[in-house]
Each structure stands twice: as structure tokens, then as C-alpha cells.
Design an enzyme around this catalytic site. Structure first.
Site, PDB file in Angstrom:
ATOM      1  N   GLU A 147       0.824  -1.232   0.000  1.00  0.00           N
ATOM      2  CA  GLU A 147       0.000   0.000   0.000  1.00  0.00           C
ATOM      3  C   GLU A 147       0.850   1.270   0.000  1.00  0.00           C
ATOM      4  O   GLU A 147       0.602   2.202   0.780  1.00  0.00           O
ATOM      5  CB  GLU A 147      -0.967   0.002   1.204  1.00  0.00           C
TER       6      GLU A 147
ATOM      7  N   GLU B 189      -5.415  -8.226  -0.782  1.00  0.00           N
ATOM      8  CA  GLU B 189      -6.164  -8.007   0.470  1.00  0.00           C
ATOM      9  C   GLU B 189      -7.619  -7.774   0.092  1.00  0.00           C
ATOM     10  O   GLU B 189      -7.910  -6.844  -0.668  1.00  0.00           O
ATOM     11  CB  GLU B 189      -5.644  -6.784   1.244  1.00  0.00           C
TER      12      GLU B 189
HETATM   13  O1  AHR Z   1      -5.305  -6.023   6.727  1.00  0.00           O
HETATM   14  C1  AHR Z   1      -5.193  -4.925   7.576  1.00  0.00           C
HETATM   15  C2  AHR Z   1      -4.466  -3.764   6.921  1.00  0.00           C
HETATM   16  O2  AHR Z   1      -5.257  -3.223   5.908  1.00  0.00           O
HETATM   17  C3  AHR Z   1      -3.165  -4.081   6.238  1.00  0.00           C
HETATM   18  O3  AHR Z   1      -2.085  -4.103   7.104  1.00  0.00           O
HETATM   19  C4  AHR Z   1      -3.030  -2.947   5.263  1.00  0.00           C
HETATM   20  O4  AHR Z   1      -2.289  -3.318   4.132  1.00  0.00           O
HETATM   21  C5  AHR Z   1      -4.461  -2.570   4.947  1.00  0.00           C
HETATM   22  O5  AHR Z   1      -4.660  -1.209   5.025  1.00  0.00           O
END
Ligand code: AHR
Length: 495
Positions: free
Chosen positions: A173, A292
Site C-alpha cells: 500500500e 487483500e
Molecule cells: O489487513 C489490515 C491492513 O489493511 C493491512 O495491514 C493494510 O495493508 C491494509 O490497510
């Protein structure tokens, strides 16, 4: 009641479903690692400190690619802190989640766990506070034969055989201003390209995932991706997408229509990849890594307040969340030609399908659609035409009440169907235009008393999958009734 038809043709194929779409994500965050997969104090711990009850539950999900160690955590993590004799590993102040990290679980433990679980390890290098060289050294530690510094260090730590880690994320990210070491696109692109080049110089077989836009809401959405992709060129093999959704307005029909937006996010990212490929006149097609995804909006406890294994973002999942999780997976299957990897974020305690409480374990609602689909994932995704009643979601637009995907397997077809109606059953007919359905091999149904029903340690089976036999086969077609707010996974035999 108007019937919904799910129309398929065995030759209208989207592409093979990559098993890595059924991946997971384990981050050093809250109680995911400590008190999650690793808990030497637990009555369930094995000789290595891994929780056998957690492993047993996770095994049911047949997860594939497992992303580690973060997440935001990765952007401040120095992998060398997590290897070597445990007594010598430093305890550090962790900034992404304001927690204390004792480094008792690191690369070697993760690989050991991955081997036991049959996971494909997927490591995220630190491109926030770390250097491209540190990333390159990690590849050497994991993948090189003995005879050089970091490979020999692995052997000295008791692991002479290379780990052969093929999947590497180039940071996490990095477009997010909250990220440790966040920089503008151009600067990240330079870091990522330098890292990827050196990492591939160490091991040519690895595949890299470059950070794409991590949310659709940042002003840099898609422009970040264009700039990064143009610069990094062929050093990237995949681009990442992230998505967390929630029923923030208390509007269940709109929430369940989120599949429109997920489909669109995938198609927009793919369009950007194709645009850059065309502009660069490159033969290399980049694929998508949705590394994610989940529902996350109820629990925003993100400050560890300087504690070890604090209770952070322990989301409780209900029936509607489970239907949305099925929607994510339906969307990935419908885009099997472009989405090659996806990781449910996360696997235990932290926004997870399972929760631990002392030595107890709870299976949450979102566990079930993943399990139901993962056990039926092998095959080729078919184009799905859904014809039936529809409605307009407040923000997510028009959708049919029934959301679906399908996978053609050997002599069988798997059909996944969600009824998003809150108060009416859906009558569904599955029709393969060029082939007869001859029987039902097996099917399961997930539903519950209402949209907000959630499992708890007191009532662990309020929302769970049940065998589903009420399916009629006639004239080569299958029909069944899906209760309001339900999800079915069905496997049909083909003539
Ligand atoms: O999954 C929780 C968090 O969400 C992760 O660390 C991050 O990459 C995202 O913002």
C-alpha cells in the site's frame, strides 16, 4: 414467483481458475500471529508452538498463496530481526500498529508453518523504511544454495535446503499516506524497480507483485498505477489491488450489490494494465493480484498502545458479510482470465474467518463461503448469464437478486449462487445450453435467521453451511429454491 435462469455453455469459457485465488494473509497485527497461529502457551500448541486447533480449522479452507508478514507491518519490518536463535532476536517497537514485536515468529517459522499447511509462501518486502538491497538479501536467504552470506545464514539457523519462495510483493500500500515510508508514485516506482531487478538477479524464477492503488477512494486512483507500471515495466508480474467493504449505511440490499463495484475495480485495473502494455508495445501481460480483500468496517481499533498482541480489528462477521465474501469470490471467478492471485485478509483473529479466545476457537460466518467454494475450485470458469428479477442498489446500481459464478470441472459443473433478496426466496434454474445436467453430486447452503445474525462463542452455529438436497433435475436442467439471504454451492454431474 419469477424464475431466475443461470445460463451456461461449456464452450463459453473465461479461463482456468487459478488455485492461488484462494489465498490468505497473515500479518504481525494484533493477535494474528501471537495467540493466533503461534501460541506456545496454548493447550493446543504443538512442539513448535503452532496452534493445532487453528491449523485444523484453516486446513478446511484449503488456502493456497499465504501473504506474510504484512500489510502495513511490512513497511517497518527488518527480516533479519526475525531469524536466528529466538533468545537473540530483538524486541522492537512496531509503528504501523503501535505494538510490541518480540520477533519470536519470523521467516523460518512462517516457512515451517507453510510447509505443514501446504501454503504457497508469498513474502512482502519492506519498501517503506527498508532498502532494495535488504529485499535482495531476503531472496538470497530464502532461495539460494549454500556458499554465500545469507544462504549460509539460513543454514546456520538450521535450514540448509533453500525455501524456494516464488512470490514476492514489492512493498505494501505504498500509495497510502498512512504507510510508513509512503512516497509519490514516481519515487515508489524507482524503489520498486531497483528492488525487483536485484531480487530477480538473485533468483530469476521469482514473480513480483507491484503495489497498485490500495483503495478506489484516493485521488491517485489509477494514475498511481499508470505511472508505476510505465516505469517498472517488465520487472513486475502482477499488480496488487485491495478492497475492504462494509454496510456503513445500514442498507443491506445496497451492501449486497457491492459486487458491481468489485467487478468494476477489477476491470478498471485490468484496463490500466492493458493501456500501459499497449503504450510500451510490450508483449508482457500483467495480471491482477487481489492481495487483500474482506469486509472490515465495524471494529476500527487500530492502536496497539505499546502492547504485545493487543486485540486489534477483531471484526465479528454476520450473515450479510458472508454473502458479500461469496460476492468477492464470485467476482474473482468471473474474472479468472485476469485475477490470478487473491488473499483473504486475514486468517485468524484479525478481520478473520476464525477467532480464538483462550484455548477456544470460533468459526465465523465468512468461513463458510470460502470453504464451500474452495473445495469446488478446480476447473475452468464459465461465462454466466443470469436472467431474472433485479433491483437498484442506492449506491451500487442495478443487480439481479441472484449473483452467480460457475466452474466447469471433469464431468461436472460447480455453480455458486447467492440470493440477495432480504425477504423472498429465489427460484433458480441452471441450464447448460449444450449439455445435460444428469444429477446432483453434492450441494451446501448457507443462511441464517437474519442479515445481522452472527456466530458467537455462546451460539457458534447460528450461521453455518448445511447439506442442500432440495434440488430437482429434469430435462437436463436443475431447479432449486434459494431462501432469502442465502448462498448455495452446488456440484452437478454432466451427461
Ligand atoms: O489487513 C489490515 C491492513 O489493511 C493491512 O495491514 C493494510 O495493508 C491494509 O490497510
Amino acid at each position: 414467483m419469477q424464475t431466475t435462469e443461470i445460463l451456461l455453455h461449456t464452450r463459453f469459457q473465461i479461463g482456468p481458475v487459478d488455485p492461488r485465488v484462494f489465498g490468505g494473509f497473515l500479518e504481525h497485527l494484533g493477535r494474528a500471529v501471537y495467540e493466533g497461529v503461534y501460541d506456545p502457551q496454548s493447550a493446543h500448541a504443538d512442539a513448535d508452538g503452532f496452534r493445532t486447533d487453528v491449523m485444523q480449522a484453516l486446513r478446511r479452507l484449503r488456502m493456497t498463496a499465504m501473504r506474510y508478514p504484512g500489510g502495513n507491518f511490512a513497511s517497518g519490518y527488518h527480516w533479519l530481526d526475525g531469524v536466528g536463535p529466538k533468545a537473540n532476536r530483538p524486541t522492537v517497537r512496531e509503528l504501523a500498529w503501535q505494538s510490541i514485536e518480540p520477533n519470536q515468529f519470523g521467516t523460518d517459522e512462517f516457512i515451517q508453518l507453510s510447509r505443514r499447511m501446504d501454503w504457497i509462501p508469498m513474502l512482502t518486502v519492506n519498501l517503506g523504511t527498508g532498502t532494495p538491497e535488504e529485499a535482495r538479501n531476503w531472496v538470497e536467504y530464502c532461495n539460494c544454495p549454500l556458499g554465500t552470506k545469507y544462504a549460509d545464514l539460513r543454514a546456520a539457523n538450521g535450514h540448509p535446503e533453500p525455501y524456494d519462495v516464488r512470490l514476492w510483493c514489492l512493498g505494501n500500500e505504498m500509495d497510502g499516506p498512512w504507510q510508513l515510508g509512503h512516497v509519490p508514485a514516481q519515487e515508489y516506482a524507482i524503489r520498486a524497480q531497483q528492488a525487483a531487478k536485484m531480487m530477480k538477479d538473485v533468483d530469476k524464477r521469482i514473480e513480483t507483485v507491484v503495489c497498485g492503488s490500495c483503495t478506489i477512494s484516493l485521488p491517485t486512483y489509477m494514475e498511481w498505477d499508470r505511472q508505476v507500471l510505465e516505469y517498472i515495466g517488465d520487472y513486475a508480474d502482477y499488480i496488487s489491488l485491495h478492497r475492504y467493504v462494509g454496510n456503513r449505511n445500514g442498507d443491506t440490499p445496497d451492501y449486497l450489490a457491492i459486487t458491481n463495484s468489485i467487478d468494476r475495480q477489477i476491470e478498471e485495473m485490468d484496463a490500466t494494465c492493458r493501456f500501459v502494455q499497449a503504450k510500451r508495445r510490450s508483449k508482457k501481460r500483467l495480471f491482477l493480484c487481489f492481495d487483500e480483500w474482506n469486509v472490515w468496517y465495524k471494529n476500527r481499533q487500530m492502536d496497539g498502545a505499546g502492547k504485545f498482541a493487543p486485540h486489534l480489528i477483531e471484526e465479528v462477521y454476520n450473515l450479510e458479510d458472508a454473502l458479500v465474501a461469496a460476492g468477492f469470490l464470485n467476482s474473482f471467478i468471473r474474472h479468472a482470465d485476469v485475477v490470478k492471485i487473491a488473499n483473504l485478509a486475514q486468517i485468524v483473529n484479525v478481520i478473520a474467518p476464525i477467532l480464538t479466545q483462550g484455548d477456544d476457537l470460533l468459526v465465523q460466518s465468512i468461513f463458510y463461503p470460502f470453504e464451500m467454494m474452495s473445495k469446488r475450485r478446480d476447473g475452468v470458469s464459465l461465462r454466466v448469464v443470469v436472467q431474472g428479477p433485479d433491483y437498484e442498489g442506492q449506491t451500487n446500481g442495478r443487480v439481479t437478486y441472484v449473483d452467480a459464478s460457475a466452474i466447469l470441472a471433469a464431468g461436472a459443473v460447480h455453480v455458486f449462487a447467492t440470493n440477495r433478496a432480504t425477504d423472498a426466496a429465489a427460484v433458480v434454474q441452471v441450464n447448460l445450453a449444450d449439455c445435460d445436467i444428469t444429477g446432483l453430486a453434492d450441494a451446501e447452503l448457507l443462511t441464517g435467521p437474519n442479515a445481522q445474525a452472527a456466530n458467537s462463542f455462546e451460539q457458534p452455529n447460528l450461521v453455518c453451511a448445511q447439506p442442500f438436497a432440495d434440488v430437482h433435475i429434469a430435462d437436463g436442467k436443475a431447479s432449486f429454491e434459494l431462501p432469502a439471504l442465502s448462498f448455495a454451492a452446488l456440484t452437478f454431474r454432466l451427461g
